[in-house]
Design a protein around this motif. Structure first.
Motif, PDB file in Angstrom:
ATOM      1  N   PHE A   8      -9.430 -13.331   9.870  1.00 11.23           N
ATOM      2  CA  PHE A   8      -9.161 -13.696  11.259  1.00 11.23           C
ATOM      3  C   PHE A   8      -9.450 -12.544  12.221  1.00 11.23           C
ATOM      4  CE2 PHE A   8      -7.168 -16.933   8.848  1.00 11.23           C
ATOM      5  CZ  PHE A   8      -7.109 -18.068   9.650  1.00 11.23           C
ATOM      6  N   ALA A   9     -10.557 -11.813  11.971  1.00 14.70           N
ATOM      7  CA  ALA A   9     -10.977 -10.737  12.868  1.00 14.70           C
ATOM      8  C   ALA A   9     -12.490 -10.631  12.851  1.00 14.70           C
ATOM      9  CB  ALA A   9     -10.355  -9.414  12.441  1.00 14.70           C
ATOM     10  N   ASN A  13     -15.695  -5.333  16.071  1.00 13.50           N
ATOM     11  CA  ASN A  13     -15.320  -6.168  17.218  1.00 13.50           C
ATOM     12  C   ASN A  13     -15.928  -5.683  18.531  1.00 13.50           C
ATOM     13  OD1 ASN A  13     -13.679  -4.064  17.896  1.00 13.50           O
ATOM     14  ND2 ASN A  13     -11.763  -5.176  17.735  1.00 13.50           N
ATOM     15  N   HIS A  35     -14.314 -20.747  12.220  1.00 15.30           N
ATOM     16  CA  HIS A  35     -14.117 -19.914  13.400  1.00 15.30           C
ATOM     17  C   HIS A  35     -15.253 -20.214  14.376  1.00 15.30           C
ATOM     18  CE1 HIS A  35     -10.902 -17.536  11.635  1.00 15.30           C
ATOM     19  NE2 HIS A  35     -11.643 -17.246  10.580  1.00 15.30           N
ATOM     20  N   ASN A  40     -16.692 -15.370  26.602  1.00 14.58           N
ATOM     21  CA  ASN A  40     -15.603 -15.695  27.527  1.00 14.58           C
ATOM     22  C   ASN A  40     -16.099 -16.453  28.754  1.00 14.58           C
ATOM     23  OD1 ASN A  40     -14.089 -14.304  25.691  1.00 14.58           O
ATOM     24  ND2 ASN A  40     -13.391 -12.701  27.107  1.00 14.58           N
ATOM     25  N   HIS A  69     -14.696 -14.393  21.985  1.00 12.30           N
ATOM     26  CA  HIS A  69     -13.477 -14.757  21.257  1.00 12.30           C
ATOM     27  C   HIS A  69     -13.778 -15.916  20.304  1.00 12.30           C
ATOM     28  CE1 HIS A  69     -13.607 -17.521  24.702  1.00 12.30           C
ATOM     29  NE2 HIS A  69     -12.968 -18.378  23.921  1.00 12.30           N
ATOM     30  N   CYS A  70     -12.795 -16.260  19.506  1.00  9.92           N
ATOM     31  CA  CYS A  70     -12.841 -17.474  18.692  1.00  9.92           C
ATOM     32  C   CYS A  70     -12.065 -18.554  19.427  1.00  9.92           C
ATOM     33  CB  CYS A  70     -12.227 -17.211  17.317  1.00  9.92           C
ATOM     34  SG  CYS A  70     -11.968 -18.712  16.341  1.00  9.92           S
ATOM     35  N   HIS A  73      -8.715 -19.521  17.607  1.00  7.65           N
ATOM     36  CA  HIS A  73      -7.656 -18.546  17.319  1.00  7.65           C
ATOM     37  C   HIS A  73      -7.650 -17.497  18.429  1.00  7.65           C
ATOM     38  CE1 HIS A  73      -9.171 -20.076  13.350  1.00  7.65           C
ATOM     39  NE2 HIS A  73      -7.891 -20.421  13.302  1.00  7.65           N
ATOM     40  N   ALA A  74      -6.673 -17.576  19.306  1.00  3.45           N
ATOM     41  CA  ALA A  74      -6.655 -16.757  20.516  1.00  3.45           C
ATOM     42  C   ALA A  74      -6.558 -15.258  20.227  1.00  3.45           C
ATOM     43  CB  ALA A  74      -5.491 -17.172  21.417  1.00  3.45           C
ATOM     44  N   THR A  75      -6.088 -14.908  19.042  1.00  2.39           N
ATOM     45  CA  THR A  75      -5.951 -13.470  18.738  1.00  2.39           C
ATOM     46  C   THR A  75      -7.279 -12.839  18.355  1.00  2.39           C
ATOM     47  OG1 THR A  75      -5.429 -13.943  16.427  1.00  2.39           O
ATOM     48  CG2 THR A  75      -3.565 -13.741  17.958  1.00  2.39           C
ATOM     49  N   MET A  76      -8.312 -13.658  18.120  1.00  2.00           N
ATOM     50  CA  MET A  76      -9.607 -13.123  17.693  1.00  2.00           C
ATOM     51  C   MET A  76     -10.469 -12.850  18.917  1.00  2.00           C
ATOM     52  SD  MET A  76     -10.417 -15.591  14.432  1.00  2.00           S
ATOM     53  CE  MET A  76     -12.037 -14.864  14.210  1.00  2.00           C
ATOM     54  N   THR A  77     -10.658 -11.576  19.231  1.00  2.00           N
ATOM     55  CA  THR A  77     -11.429 -11.201  20.411  1.00  2.00           C
ATOM     56  C   THR A  77     -12.381 -10.069  20.072  1.00  2.00           C
ATOM     57  OG1 THR A  77      -9.772  -9.617  21.155  1.00  2.00           O
ATOM     58  CG2 THR A  77      -9.552 -11.869  21.977  1.00  2.00           C
TER      59      THR A  77
END
Ligand SMILES: [Cu+2]
Length: 83
Positions: A8-9, A13, A35, A40, A69-70, A73-77
């Motif tokens: 999940f990363a 990045n 994913h 953005n 981003h994904c 999954h909002a945490t994947m940036t």
């Protein structure tokens, strides 16, 4: 350039290319869920199924940075950087 999605990363990045250049990014998803690679600003969005590799043409910003981003999954940036 290549981008791996794992645990999940996005790895790495941050992607760098000359400002204003369109670059082909080869993206491999090593996770067991779908994913996406989504700019953005919405200009590019490509889903990457589990275990699959896709190629995406990515417009880098003329200067500075832009985010991606994904969409699942909002945490994947991540960041696109004009080199
Ligand atoms: Cu995701």
């Amino acid at each position: 350039m290549t981008l791996t999605i794992k645990d999940f990363a996005f790895r790495p990045n941050t992607l760098s290319a000359p400002g204003g250049q369109q670059s082909t990014v080869t993206i491999t998803n090593q996770d067991s869920v779908t994913h996406s690679f989504t700019l953005n600003d919405g200009g590019v969005s490509r889903d990457v199924p589990p275990g699959q590799t896709v190629q995406v043409t990515v417009p880098f910003p003329a200067s500075g940075t832009a985010g991606f981003h994904c969409r699942f999954h909002a945490t994947m940036t991540g960041t696109l950087r004009a080199a």
